[in-house]
Scaffold this active site. Sequence first.
Site, short mmCIF file in Angstrom:
data_model
loop_
_atom_site.label_atom_id
_atom_site.label_comp_id
_atom_site.label_asym_id
_atom_site.label_seq_id
_atom_site.Cartn_x
_atom_site.Cartn_y
_atom_site.Cartn_z
CB VAL A 63 -10.15 18.75 48.77
CG1 VAL A 63 -10.01 19.10 50.24
CG2 VAL A 63 -9.21 17.62 48.40
CB CYS A 64 -13.48 14.11 48.78
SG CYS A 64 -13.64 13.66 47.04
NE ARG A 65 -8.23 7.06 49.02
CZ ARG A 65 -7.79 6.40 47.96
NH1 ARG A 65 -8.44 6.48 46.81
NH2 ARG A 65 -6.69 5.67 48.03
#
Length: 112
Positions: free
Chosen positions: A62-64
Amino acid sequence: MFGRNQVPVVGASEVPASAYLLDVREDDEWVAGHAPDAHHMPMHTVPARLDEIPADGDVVVVCRAGGRSAQVVAYLQATGRDNVRNLAGGMMAWAQAGRPMVSEDGGAPQVA
């Protein structure tokens, strides 16, 4: 996306509780808010820390918003990992789905 290989994705509401959630955002983003059981590993440190990422079981990156994490999933697949998926929409989708979040600075968790 045209001209790019697709990486496997999972929706925020479909992430199993047993998944290893790998958060590849930068330190300031992590401090502002993250999933309670996530493991923080900024994207640029992944190659040096590859052994810390489980080779078995579900790994959700996951990232932004999903772009950086898609790159990490593609990298992990290139190293032979077939247990990795990208969190579609990233932490923005996680927050929108009402999934739990915590912050490291004592403030209300938010996606930075």
